[in-house]
Motif scaffolding. Structure first.
Motif: not given
Length: 130
Positions: A1-11
Motif C-alpha cells: 500500500m505504499a503511496g496510498n497517502h496520495n489519495h487521502h488528504v488530512l484537513q
C-alpha cells in the motif's frame, strides 16, 4: 500500500471551541475518517473550561489535539489507511499559537502507525508534556 497517502488528504478545522481532523479520499471526495474535540470523551474537559474563571475563549489545547490525532490514527489503521497527506502551505498559514497546538496531532497520528506526508520540517513541532 505504499503511496496510498496520495489519495487521502488530512484537513483540520480549527476554532477556539474545537478541533476537527478529517481525512478525505481525493478520488471520491468523501470523508473516510474523522475525529473531533466535540466527541463525548472530551465533554468533561470542555465543561471545565466553560466554567473556568477567568473566562477563556480557547476550549482545547495541545493535549486535546494529541488525543484527537491518536483517535484519528487508530480509525485510519482500522480501515487500512497507512498514509495521509497535508498541505504544508495551509498549516504554515495558521497563526503560530495554532501551529504549536496542532503539531502534537500530527505526532500522534504518526505514533498510531499512519504516515503523515507534508509535515517534514514542519516548524514548531512539540509534544505536550504531562
Amino acid at each position: 500500500m505504499a503511496g496510498n497517502h496520495n489519495h487521502h488528504v488530512l484537513q483540520l478545522v480549527l476554532s477556539c471551541r474545537r478541533i476537527t481532523a478529517q481525512v478525505t479520499n481525493t478520488t471520491t471526495s468523501s470523508i473516510i475518517a474523522m475525529a473531533s474535540s466535540s466527541e463525548h470523551e472530551f465533554l468533561a474537559h470542555y465543561r471545565a473550561h466553560l466554567n473556568r474563571v477567568p473566562r477563556s475563549h480557547r476550549f482545547w489545547d495541545a493535549k486535546v489535539a494529541s488525543r484527537v490525532g491518536e483517535k484519528l490514527g487508530f480509525r485510519l489503521r482500522e480501515i487500512g489507511v497507512t498514509g495521509v497527506h497535508i498541505d504544508p502551505r495551509d498549516e504554515l498559514s495558521r497563526p503560530v499559537h495554532y501551529r504549536l497546538m496542532v503539531s502534537p496531532l500530527f505526532d500522534s497520528i504518526k505514533r498510531a502507525g499512519v504516515e503523515v506526508s507534508g509535515v517534514d520540517g514542519f516548524p514548531l513541532c512539540v509534544t505536550p508534556s504531562n
